[in-house]
Write an enzyme that holds these catalytic residues in place. Structure first.
Site, PDB file in Angstrom:
ATOM      1  N   SER A   1       0.828  -1.210   0.000  1.00 51.58           N
ATOM      2  CA  SER A   1       0.000   0.000   0.000  1.00 51.58           C
ATOM      3  C   SER A   1       0.865   1.265   0.000  1.00 51.58           C
ATOM      4  CB  SER A   1      -0.915  -0.001   1.229  1.00 51.58           C
ATOM      5  OG  SER A   1      -1.672  -1.189   1.281  1.00 51.58           O
TER       6      SER A   1
HETATM    7  N1  SAM Z   1      -0.097  -5.129   4.251  1.00 49.34           N
HETATM    8  C1  SAM Z   1       0.546  -5.442   3.003  1.00 49.34           C
HETATM    9  C2  SAM Z   1       1.940  -4.881   2.912  1.00 49.34           C
HETATM   10  O1  SAM Z   1       2.381  -4.180   3.837  1.00 49.34           O
HETATM   11  O2  SAM Z   1       2.606  -5.166   1.910  1.00 49.34           O
HETATM   12  C3  SAM Z   1      -0.246  -5.037   1.808  1.00 49.34           C
HETATM   13  C4  SAM Z   1      -1.473  -5.862   1.652  1.00 49.34           C
HETATM   14  S1  SAM Z   1      -2.134  -5.970   0.025  1.00 49.34           S
HETATM   15  C5  SAM Z   1      -2.815  -4.360  -0.236  1.00 49.34           C
HETATM   16  C6  SAM Z   1      -3.548  -6.996   0.413  1.00 49.34           C
HETATM   17  C7  SAM Z   1      -3.193  -8.423   0.734  1.00 49.34           C
HETATM   18  O3  SAM Z   1      -4.336  -9.062   1.280  1.00 49.34           O
HETATM   19  C8  SAM Z   1      -2.761  -9.249  -0.477  1.00 49.34           C
HETATM   20  O4  SAM Z   1      -1.507  -9.806  -0.261  1.00 49.34           O
HETATM   21  C9  SAM Z   1      -3.852 -10.315  -0.579  1.00 49.34           C
HETATM   22  O5  SAM Z   1      -3.383 -11.565  -1.058  1.00 49.34           O
HETATM   23  C10 SAM Z   1      -4.298 -10.407   0.866  1.00 49.34           C
HETATM   24  N2  SAM Z   1      -5.621 -10.989   1.079  1.00 49.34           N
HETATM   25  C11 SAM Z   1      -6.763 -10.835   0.369  1.00 49.34           C
HETATM   26  N3  SAM Z   1      -7.750 -11.555   0.912  1.00 49.34           N
HETATM   27  C12 SAM Z   1      -7.237 -12.187   1.995  1.00 49.34           C
HETATM   28  C13 SAM Z   1      -7.755 -13.067   2.974  1.00 49.34           C
HETATM   29  N4  SAM Z   1      -9.032 -13.478   2.977  1.00 49.34           N
HETATM   30  N5  SAM Z   1      -6.934 -13.510   3.946  1.00 49.34           N
HETATM   31  C14 SAM Z   1      -5.634 -13.130   3.988  1.00 49.34           C
HETATM   32  N6  SAM Z   1      -5.080 -12.302   3.079  1.00 49.34           N
HETATM   33  C15 SAM Z   1      -5.866 -11.820   2.107  1.00 49.34           C
END
Ligand code: SAM
Length: 229
Positions: free
Chosen positions: A70
């Site tokens: 993000s």
């Molecule tokens: N916090 C992260 C960072 O610092 O890099 C960025 C997160 S990214 C915007 C969103 C993440 O949420 C992705 O890696 C995606 O695979 C994960 N995601 C989506 N649905 C999910 C779920 N149900 N459980 C766990 N992770 C999930």
């Protein structure tokens, strides 16, 4: 919190300082512990090699598997709303690169972070281990169901867009605990904070945001997303 020393990029603390001044302080984030953590964690080590030159710019960046790290300001803003305390146990849903989990590792006592894409979880765990953040635990699971094994949490932060607030996450909040989560439709959401008081939950709404979807049992259905434009 001392900045991590990287002999390959010795000037990164100056880049991080400019990021904090121009992108985060300038937009009104003031929590000194959050700002100190953002100065201490090397964001360039959390992006793929071809993205490293852009690591401190005012943007989300691709991290593979269709996912993003993000925008730095959004990470700081969510951490400010979460307000993790040094004695807190917190849960992050959506490990991605592990960057926000690393910041949480400096801000809280115990961190659990969950990711549904195994490769991202493994890469993030390796980065966190290299930085010596052994209070951060990475789990591969559907985070819409939280991580009940370590509940209750003083704070939960969700780094992906939910169509509605997952009840499992509310249930895993400690009394007084905070849940920070983007809620809305596929291409635009509102940042919400839910605070638990006994068995009641107080909701506040903040600014509009745009996150990748939270996919899972209490999130979006992956097959319906594949069909959308
Ligand atoms: N916090 C992260 C960072 O610092 O890099 C960025 C997160 S990214 C915007 C969103 C993440 O949420 C992705 O890696 C995606 O695979 C994960 N995601 C989506 N649905 C999910 C779920 N149900 N459980 C766990 N992770 C999930």
């Amino acid at each position: 919190m001392r900045p991590w020393n990287d002999p390959q990029r010795p000037d990164w603390p100056l880049e991080a300082e400019r990021m904090v001044q121009e992108q985060i302080l300038a937009r009104g984030v003031r929590n000194p512990r959050v700002l100190a953590a953002m100065r201490a964690i090397p964001r360039h080590l959390f992006v793929p090699p071809q993205e490293q030159r852009w690591a401190y710019v005012d943007n989300p960046l691709p991290i593979g598997y269709g996912q993003t790290i993000s925008q730095p300001y959004i990470v700081a803003r969510m951490l400010e709303l979460l307000d993790p305390q040094p004695e807190d146990k917190v849960l992050e849903v959506g490990t991605g690169s592990g960057y926000q989990a690393a910041l949480l590792g400096l801000l809280a006592n115990e961190v659990h972070t969950v990711e549904r894409i195994p490769q991202l979880a493994e890469e993030a765990a390796a980065r966190l281990a290299r930085l010596g953040l052994d209070n951060v635990h990475v789990h591969i699971t559907d985070g819409t169901l939280g991580w009940p094994q370590a509940a209750p949490y003083d704070g939960i932060v969700v780094a992906a867009a939910a169509p509605k607030v997952p009840q499992a996450l509310l249930a895993q909040l400690a009394d007084g605990g905070r849940l920070v989560i983007p809620v809305g439709h596929r291409y635009g959401q509102t940042l919400e904070r839910w605070v638990r008081h006994g068995n009641t939950f107080h909701r506040e709404r903040f600014e509009p945001v745009a996150f990748v979807p939270l996919i899972g049992q209490e999130g979006w259905d992956e097959s319906s997303l594949a069909a959308s434009p």
